[in-house]
Write a protein that holds these residues in place. Sequence first.
Motif, mmCIF file in Angstrom:
data_model
loop_
_atom_site.group_PDB
_atom_site.id
_atom_site.type_symbol
_atom_site.label_atom_id
_atom_site.label_comp_id
_atom_site.label_asym_id
_atom_site.label_seq_id
_atom_site.Cartn_x
_atom_site.Cartn_y
_atom_site.Cartn_z
ATOM 1 N N ILE A 197 38.449 48.223 27.206
ATOM 2 C CA ILE A 197 38.845 47.363 28.326
ATOM 3 C C ILE A 197 37.696 47.254 29.326
ATOM 4 O O ILE A 197 37.310 46.160 29.748
ATOM 5 N N LEU A 198 37.130 48.387 29.672
ATOM 6 C CA LEU A 198 36.068 48.396 30.680
ATOM 7 C C LEU A 198 34.818 47.680 30.197
ATOM 8 O O LEU A 198 34.078 47.089 30.991
ATOM 9 N N SER A 199 34.576 47.739 28.903
ATOM 10 C CA SER A 199 33.356 47.118 28.389
ATOM 11 C C SER A 199 33.542 45.627 28.157
ATOM 12 O O SER A 199 32.606 44.937 27.786
ATOM 13 N N GLY A 200 34.773 45.158 28.331
ATOM 14 C CA GLY A 200 34.988 43.734 28.187
ATOM 15 C C GLY A 200 35.343 43.290 26.782
ATOM 16 O O GLY A 200 35.461 42.098 26.513
ATOM 17 N N ARG A 201 35.526 44.249 25.863
ATOM 18 C CA ARG A 201 35.908 43.856 24.509
ATOM 19 C C ARG A 201 37.347 43.370 24.490
ATOM 20 O O ARG A 201 37.724 42.532 23.682
ATOM 21 N N LEU A 202 38.158 43.907 25.389
ATOM 22 C CA LEU A 202 39.523 43.400 25.595
ATOM 23 C C LEU A 202 39.546 42.744 26.969
ATOM 24 O O LEU A 202 39.396 43.408 27.989
ATOM 25 N N LEU A 203 39.740 41.444 26.969
ATOM 26 C CA LEU A 203 39.604 40.714 28.230
ATOM 27 C C LEU A 203 40.856 40.782 29.095
ATOM 28 O O LEU A 203 41.967 40.900 28.582
ATOM 29 N N PRO A 204 40.680 40.695 30.398
ATOM 30 C CA PRO A 204 41.808 40.692 31.330
ATOM 31 C C PRO A 204 42.803 39.586 30.970
ATOM 32 O O PRO A 204 42.398 38.477 30.634
ATOM 33 N N GLY A 205 44.083 39.940 31.046
ATOM 34 C CA GLY A 205 45.122 38.983 30.710
ATOM 35 C C GLY A 205 45.499 39.012 29.240
ATOM 36 O O GLY A 205 46.523 38.453 28.849
ATOM 37 N N CYS A 206 44.666 39.673 28.447
ATOM 38 C CA CYS A 206 44.897 39.741 27.007
ATOM 39 C C CYS A 206 46.123 40.591 26.686
ATOM 40 O O CYS A 206 46.290 41.685 27.214
ATOM 41 N N GLY A 226 55.985 44.025 26.639
ATOM 42 C CA GLY A 226 54.766 44.685 26.215
ATOM 43 C C GLY A 226 53.723 44.857 27.296
ATOM 44 O O GLY A 226 53.985 44.681 28.487
ATOM 45 N N PHE A 227 52.525 45.174 26.860
ATOM 46 C CA PHE A 227 51.433 45.497 27.773
ATOM 47 C C PHE A 227 50.383 44.392 27.778
ATOM 48 O O PHE A 227 50.206 43.691 26.787
ATOM 49 N N VAL A 228 49.695 44.284 28.896
ATOM 50 C CA VAL A 228 48.668 43.276 29.086
ATOM 51 C C VAL A 228 47.516 43.911 29.847
ATOM 52 O O VAL A 228 47.742 44.705 30.757
ATOM 53 N N VAL A 229 46.290 43.590 29.486
ATOM 54 C CA VAL A 229 45.154 44.042 30.286
ATOM 55 C C VAL A 229 45.280 43.414 31.674
ATOM 56 O O VAL A 229 45.465 42.203 31.786
ATOM 57 N N THR A 230 45.227 44.246 32.689
ATOM 58 C CA THR A 230 45.482 43.780 34.048
ATOM 59 C C THR A 230 44.720 42.492 34.360
ATOM 60 O O THR A 230 43.499 42.463 34.264
ATOM 61 N N PRO A 231 45.456 41.444 34.705
ATOM 62 C CA PRO A 231 44.798 40.170 35.005
ATOM 63 C C PRO A 231 44.017 40.278 36.311
ATOM 64 O O PRO A 231 44.377 41.036 37.216
ATOM 65 N N LEU A 232 42.950 39.499 36.388
ATOM 66 C CA LEU A 232 42.093 39.535 37.574
ATOM 67 C C LEU A 232 42.394 38.344 38.486
ATOM 68 O O LEU A 232 42.790 37.283 38.047
ATOM 69 N N SER A 233 42.167 38.539 39.761
ATOM 70 C CA SER A 233 42.283 37.427 40.700
ATOM 71 C C SER A 233 41.419 37.727 41.916
ATOM 72 O O SER A 233 41.079 38.878 42.180
ATOM 73 N N ARG A 234 41.039 36.709 42.635
ATOM 74 C CA ARG A 234 40.204 36.903 43.814
ATOM 75 C C ARG A 234 40.902 37.790 44.843
ATOM 76 O O ARG A 234 40.285 38.681 45.421
ATOM 77 N N GLU A 235 42.192 37.552 45.048
ATOM 78 C CA GLU A 235 42.924 38.336 46.042
ATOM 79 C C GLU A 235 42.868 39.815 45.691
ATOM 80 O O GLU A 235 42.594 40.663 46.539
ATOM 81 N N LYS A 236 43.135 40.111 44.426
ATOM 82 C CA LYS A 236 43.156 41.512 44.013
ATOM 83 C C LYS A 236 41.768 42.134 44.124
ATOM 84 O O LYS A 236 41.643 43.297 44.482
ATOM 85 N N LEU A 237 40.758 41.354 43.786
ATOM 86 C CA LEU A 237 39.400 41.895 43.895
ATOM 87 C C LEU A 237 39.092 42.243 45.341
ATOM 88 O O LEU A 237 38.525 43.294 45.640
ATOM 89 N N TRP A 238 39.503 41.385 46.236
ATOM 90 C CA TRP A 238 39.213 41.652 47.636
ATOM 91 C C TRP A 238 39.989 42.863 48.144
ATOM 92 O O TRP A 238 39.469 43.699 48.880
ATOM 93 N N GLU A 239 41.238 42.960 47.722
ATOM 94 C CA GLU A 239 42.065 44.101 48.116
ATOM 95 C C GLU A 239 41.437 45.398 47.606
ATOM 96 O O GLU A 239 41.349 46.398 48.334
ATOM 97 N N LEU A 240 41.022 45.354 46.355
ATOM 98 C CA LEU A 240 40.386 46.534 45.764
ATOM 99 C C LEU A 240 39.107 46.891 46.511
ATOM 100 O O LEU A 240 38.838 48.068 46.791
ATOM 101 N N THR A 241 38.333 45.891 46.849
ATOM 102 C CA THR A 241 37.071 46.142 47.543
ATOM 103 C C THR A 241 37.315 46.776 48.910
ATOM 104 O O THR A 241 36.652 47.750 49.285
ATOM 105 N N GLU A 242 38.267 46.235 49.622
ATOM 106 C CA GLU A 242 38.627 46.821 50.928
ATOM 107 C C GLU A 242 38.994 48.286 50.777
ATOM 108 O O GLU A 242 38.528 49.147 51.525
ATOM 109 N N ALA A 243 39.860 48.556 49.788
ATOM 110 C CA ALA A 243 40.297 49.928 49.568
ATOM 111 C C ALA A 243 39.107 50.822 49.230
ATOM 112 O O ALA A 243 38.993 51.944 49.736
#
Lengths: 234, 234
Positions: free
Chosen positions: B22-31, B69-86
């Motif tokens: 997942i981290l290396s990008g072999r499994l893409l977000p949302g997959c 089932g399970f999904v690789v956590t989808p990415l979004s600008r809002e979440k990225l910003w929230e994560l960055t703040e944290a």
Amino acid sequence: MVAKGGKQTLGDDVRARLRADILSGRLLPGCRLKFPVLSAHYDASVSVLREALVRLAEQGLVRSEPHQGFVVTPLSREKLWELTEARIELEALVLRRSVVEGDLSWESRLVAAHHTLERTRYTAEGDDQRVDDDWAAAHAAFHAALLDGCTNRRLLRMALGLRDEAELYRRWSQPLGDEPGRDLAGEHRALLEAALTRDPDAAAAALCAHVRHTTELLLAAADRLDHEQPAPEE
Amino acid sequence: MVAKGGKQTLGDDVRARLRADILSGRLLPGCRLKFPVLSAHYDASVSVLREALVRLAEQGLVRSEPHQGFVVTPLSREKLWELTEARIELEALVLRRSVVEGDLSWESRLVAAHHTLERTRYTAEGDDQRVDDDWAAAHAAFHAALLDGCTNRRLLRMALGLRDEAELYRRWSQPLGDEPGRDLAGEHRALLEAALTRDPDAAAAALCAHVRHTTELLLAAADRLDHEQPAPEE
DNA sequence: CGTCAATAAACTTTCGAAAGTTTGTCGGTG
DNA sequence: CACCGACAAACTTTCGAAAGTTTATTGACG
């Protein structure tokens, strides 16, 4: 197959019940969690128990040793202090943001939570030494409400997670009761006041003192307990 | 039964491999992560995959929807910003403690990590647009070393967990490369300098700028990407 | 009598399949 | 031609047992 339970999946349900049993002190710290026993008690197969335990382990409520099963996270003075330090840092941080960012709806929910807390009796009816369950719930709700103004849900979730773990320790020395002279209600009023006047520094300071004070009493109680029987040391 | 793999239990091994993929990008977000497929790929039964996924879900790397089932956590600008703040809040906090509390052994490990990072080439050999895997590892190690002086392991663990999640986003826009004019090596030297001179304020400020800068570039890259094809939105 | 190795018991981990749920398809109806 | 409901396929969840590991017990030896 059994499909009821109120939740959506059996695993969620079992996890919630296990969590409640651990936090309420029905399963004591250090206690081994054997699958045969749990399976009978919770009426679920090994797989769902494993899932529940793995989740609780990731949260820190239980501990997993490879090929030696799961154990309710053992308590120790060092860990309590480490947890307290982390809480002070993180909760203060989140509370500051909450006080600055919280909107009117937050204020109202906070006032409501405080009102509930203030009107709930502290000690249980039959036993003056035991904290009332409703009060414990109201107390947790008030503190959650304090932090809930923080718009960064990620920081908020982490802070609440730490509070959760601290519950474990609260039950640890509960039978000994709190220091008689402590003005708990006053501390809560001070927190509310600082939050409503939007004073982040005062709020953070009050929370810091509140949390630290609680831990110091807990440690003192544990010391007293040590004179009678060995404490649950790591 | 298959019992090798280098780890202690198969579940741990599979979890580590999934995490890496997942981290290396072999499994893409949302997959979507379907058990039949994973079972074949990782050569493990449903149970161990479930355990691995549940653990990753608790960490935030994957998402679990009941009965879907399970999904690789989808990415979004809002979440990225929230994560960055944290991250900014928490990493700054931990770095301050690290700089104050770290001992000589910490200093030495930090210097070593920085040396490794400085002598590792940034872009991969064949492809100038792609970051080298060794560099990514050295970069992660340097930042971990920065924080590692903090004696409160609980705070440290949380900060590292957030960095981990951020890796997900780093790969997101990796093909676009970083801003050419950025002096990444300089930023790292500044961090090292502040840490070694035991200046918590300077260190925190440098880290704050470093993290924020990275996210801004990431968001800009994502915007550019949007003009060609729809982005992985929530 | 204590120590150590071999055996037995108990438990954890892993598997493969049954049970249950969601998603997609096909045929009929308004 | 669009819409709705039943049917089928695919997948998730849960189970019960086999496989593998740790812990306790027993018996022999120093």
